[in-house]
Design an enzyme around this catalytic site. Structure first.
Site, short mmCIF file in Angstrom:
data_model
loop_
_atom_site.label_atom_id
_atom_site.label_comp_id
_atom_site.label_asym_id
_atom_site.label_seq_id
_atom_site.Cartn_x
_atom_site.Cartn_y
_atom_site.Cartn_z
N ARG A 91 17.35 59.93 37.24
CA ARG A 91 16.97 58.72 36.47
C ARG A 91 17.99 58.37 35.40
NH1 ARG A 91 12.38 61.49 37.02
NH2 ARG A 91 10.89 60.64 38.51
N LYS A 117 26.92 46.20 35.03
CA LYS A 117 26.36 45.91 36.36
C LYS A 117 26.86 46.97 37.33
CE LYS A 117 26.68 41.03 36.72
NZ LYS A 117 26.70 39.99 37.74
N GLU A 174 40.28 36.79 37.66
CA GLU A 174 39.23 36.89 36.63
C GLU A 174 39.82 36.69 35.24
OE1 GLU A 174 36.19 36.97 37.82
OE2 GLU A 174 36.39 37.89 39.80
N LYS A 184 34.66 39.26 27.64
CA LYS A 184 33.53 39.72 28.46
C LYS A 184 32.50 40.42 27.58
CE LYS A 184 31.57 41.15 32.53
NZ LYS A 184 31.69 41.81 33.82
N GLU A 191 22.09 38.85 32.00
CA GLU A 191 22.44 37.65 32.74
C GLU A 191 21.28 36.68 32.92
OE1 GLU A 191 25.26 38.42 35.86
OE2 GLU A 191 24.60 36.63 36.93
N ARG A 227 25.70 34.27 30.20
CA ARG A 227 26.56 35.02 31.10
C ARG A 227 26.89 34.22 32.35
NH1 ARG A 227 25.83 41.60 31.74
NH2 ARG A 227 27.41 41.91 33.33
N ASN A 231 30.56 32.69 35.95
CA ASN A 231 30.60 32.34 37.37
C ASN A 231 31.50 31.14 37.69
OD1 ASN A 231 28.95 34.41 38.39
ND2 ASN A 231 27.16 33.34 37.59
N HIS A 235 33.12 30.75 41.05
CA HIS A 235 32.39 31.64 41.96
C HIS A 235 31.40 30.92 42.85
CE1 HIS A 235 34.31 34.70 39.59
NE2 HIS A 235 33.76 35.68 40.28
N HIS A 246 32.49 32.28 46.13
CA HIS A 246 31.66 33.19 46.94
C HIS A 246 31.46 32.63 48.35
CE1 HIS A 246 29.63 35.49 43.42
NE2 HIS A 246 30.54 36.24 44.00
N HIS A 258 38.37 38.79 47.05
CA HIS A 258 37.51 38.10 46.10
C HIS A 258 38.33 37.22 45.14
CE1 HIS A 258 34.11 37.43 43.46
NE2 HIS A 258 34.83 37.85 42.43
N1 LIG Z 1 30.07 45.35 38.33
C1 LIG Z 1 30.65 44.19 38.10
O1 LIG Z 1 30.35 43.50 37.12
C2 LIG Z 1 31.68 43.71 39.07
C3 LIG Z 1 32.46 42.59 38.75
C4 LIG Z 1 33.46 42.22 39.64
C5 LIG Z 1 33.66 42.93 40.82
N2 LIG Z 1 32.89 44.02 41.11
C6 LIG Z 1 33.11 44.80 42.32
O2 LIG Z 1 34.40 45.38 42.23
C7 LIG Z 1 34.84 45.67 43.55
C8 LIG Z 1 36.31 45.30 43.67
O3 LIG Z 1 37.05 46.09 42.77
P1 LIG Z 1 38.64 46.19 42.85
O4 LIG Z 1 39.20 44.85 43.05
O5 LIG Z 1 39.07 47.00 41.71
O6 LIG Z 1 38.87 46.92 44.24
P2 LIG Z 1 38.92 48.46 44.69
O7 LIG Z 1 38.08 49.30 43.82
O8 LIG Z 1 38.63 48.45 46.13
O9 LIG Z 1 40.43 48.85 44.47
C9 LIG Z 1 41.41 48.21 45.23
C10 LIG Z 1 42.36 49.21 45.89
O10 LIG Z 1 43.29 49.67 44.92
C11 LIG Z 1 43.37 51.08 44.94
N3 LIG Z 1 43.69 51.47 43.56
C12 LIG Z 1 42.85 51.49 42.52
N4 LIG Z 1 43.53 51.77 41.39
C13 LIG Z 1 44.83 51.93 41.75
C14 LIG Z 1 46.02 52.22 41.03
N5 LIG Z 1 46.00 52.33 39.70
N6 LIG Z 1 47.18 52.32 41.72
C15 LIG Z 1 47.18 52.15 43.07
N7 LIG Z 1 46.10 51.86 43.79
C16 LIG Z 1 44.93 51.75 43.15
C17 LIG Z 1 42.04 51.54 45.46
O11 LIG Z 1 42.14 52.78 46.06
C18 LIG Z 1 41.71 50.44 46.46
O12 LIG Z 1 42.30 50.71 47.69
C19 LIG Z 1 33.94 44.92 44.49
O13 LIG Z 1 33.10 45.83 45.13
C20 LIG Z 1 33.13 44.00 43.59
O14 LIG Z 1 31.84 43.75 44.07
C21 LIG Z 1 31.91 44.40 40.25
ZN LIG Z 2 34.48 37.64 40.36
#
Ligand SMILES: NC(=O)c1ccc[n+]([C@@H]2O[C@H](COP(=O)([O-])OP(=O)(O)OC[C@H]3O[C@@H](n4cnc5c(N)ncnc54)[C@H](O)[C@@H]3O)[C@@H](O)[C@H]2O)c1
Ligand SMILES: [Zn+2]
Length: 359
Positions: free
Chosen positions: A121, A143, A185, A227, A237, A241, A245, A248, A252, A264
């Site tokens: 939990r 999130k 972003e 942010k 949200e 917040r 978007n 988006h 999306h 994305h």
């Molecule tokens: N929680 C939230 O508020 C929120 C907001 C936006 C996006 N997201 C989520 O984030 C995800 C996308 O995240 P992302 O774009 O970071 O992608 P990711 O986590 O897939 O990373 C992208 C790639 O880069 C590699 N990588 C990471 N750090 C590295 C570094 N320093 N050097 C070399 N390679 C590296 C990873 O292994 C991966 O292959 C999605 O699942 C999306 O839904 C969440």
């Molecule tokens: Zn986004």
């Protein structure tokens, strides 16, 4: 180093942004009152690059504990993988007070955050984002989520971390397309809320793309401040917040219709260009602002239009987005660079016109 406080009633925390700060994580965790064990969740790629530095600092601060790794990729942000992580946390005798450290991009932040939110939990969560997207966006705000079948990010929890450590030196190894992905972003934050940052980005885009540590620290810190400010006013949200978007609504939909072949950030860049154009056509944004936005996106390595896409499918996907309330598709439009507003008064025909480049 710059420190930004995310002010939330019971869940406040700091985001520390700087170059070369990863080794200090252990001492900082100790300062927060943790001791004994700490578990790192990461992906194979990031583990090879940064797990040693992080666990070295943890060991120097007296922590023991393992590294749990999963393969990289959005496709593995699933309940099944989360299930495997729960089992490995049990094997590692993780207790209620053991911090879980998410070391990686947004995928790791989301799944490790989800696991930390739900295991026993809730165990303490520390975010150590290593992509630009994760540093400026996903690691701040609480999130967490996994995907389940077609339900993307729809199984999750609001769960704030205890600390976020954004070491901009880790961005040096990031592939160029991932840097661009995060820039979408960054440009978004500036476009909706901070004309000064937008100007700074225009002036320093070459340094950003060349990964100048000083400039990166500045833009990450400024984005986190934006942010954090939004999240502090609207943790779950329900209102403000929503301006996050921008880009988006169309983004999306374009991302989904592309079958997720567009990243994305690319889809959001196309979405921002389209929504800026919509803002212009409804008499809000001037021509110059639309061109500045598009130019900045292009310089950040992002697309601003889409050639071969089924426009009807995009319009239909927009209607099925989870953010649709009472049948109205909600848009974030711009009055000016740095000033956004939310509206549901955008006709599908205007969206069609803008996406097809006519009218
Ligand atoms: N929680 C939230 O508020 C929120 C907001 C936006 C996006 N997201 C989520 O984030 C995800 C996308 O995240 P992302 O774009 O970071 O992608 P990711 O986590 O897939 O990373 C992208 C790639 O880069 C590699 N990588 C990471 N750090 C590295 C570094 N320093 N050097 C070399 N390679 C590296 C990873 O292994 C991966 O292959 C999605 O699942 C999306 O839904 C969440
Ligand atoms: Zn986004």
């Amino acid at each position: 180093m710059q420190t930004i406080k995310v002010e939330l009633e019971r869940n406040s925390y700091e985001v520390r942004v700087g170059a070369g700060i990863l080794p200090r994580a252990g001492a900082w965790l100790r300062d927060l009152g943790y001791s004994g064990k700490a578990v790192i969740i990461t992906d194979t790629t990031v583990k090879g690059l940064y797990a040693d530095v992080l666990s070295g600092g943890l060991a120097r601060a007296g922590f023991s504990g393992g590294i749990l790794e999963i393969p990289p990729g959005e496709g593995l942000k699933t309940l099944e993988i989360a299930g495997g992580l729960y089992e490995r946390l049990t094997d590692a005798y993780v207790e209620r007070t053991t911090p879980v450290i998410a070391l990686g991009g947004g995928v790791i932040g989301d799944i490790a955050g989800f696991v930390a939110a739900t295991y026993l939990r809730g165990v303490p969560l520390v975010q150590v984002p290593t992509t630009l997207l994760a540093q400026v966006d996903s690691s701040v705000g609480g999130k967490t989520a996994v995907d389940h079948g077609l339900l993307k990010n729809m199984i999750g929890a609001f769960y704030q971390p205890r600390l976020v450590i954004a070491d901009v030196d880790t961005l040096k190894t990031l592939p160029a397309d991932e840097l661009s992905n995060g820039m979408a972003e960054v440009v978004k934050h500036a476009a909706i809320l901070d004309a000064g940052l937008f100007h700074y980005l225009e002036k320093n885009i070459a340094e950003i793309m060349a990964r100048d540590a000083g400039v990166l620290e500045e833009i990450v810190a400024r984005n986190v401040r934006i942010k954090a400010g939004v999240v502090a006013q609207d943790e779950r949200e329900t209102g403000l917040r929503a301006v996050l978007n921008f880009g988006h609504t169309v983004g999306h939909a374009v991302e989904a219709v592309s079958g997720f072949t567009l990243k994305h950030g690319q889809a959001v860049a196309i979405g921002m260009a389209a929504e800026a154009e919509i803002s212009r056509r409804v008499g809000k944004l001037n021509d110059d602002a639309v061109s500045r936005l598009k130019n900045l996106l292009v310089e950040a390595g992002l697309p601003v239009s889409v050639l071969d896409i089924d426009i009807e499918a995009v319009v239909s996907a927009m209607r099925h987005d989870k953010k649709v309330t009472a049948g109205h598709v909600r848009f974030v439009l711009l009055d000016a660079i740095g000033e956004a507003y939310v509206t549901d008064a955008v006709s599908p025909s205007l969206v069609r016109e803008v996406l097809s480049g006519h009218g």
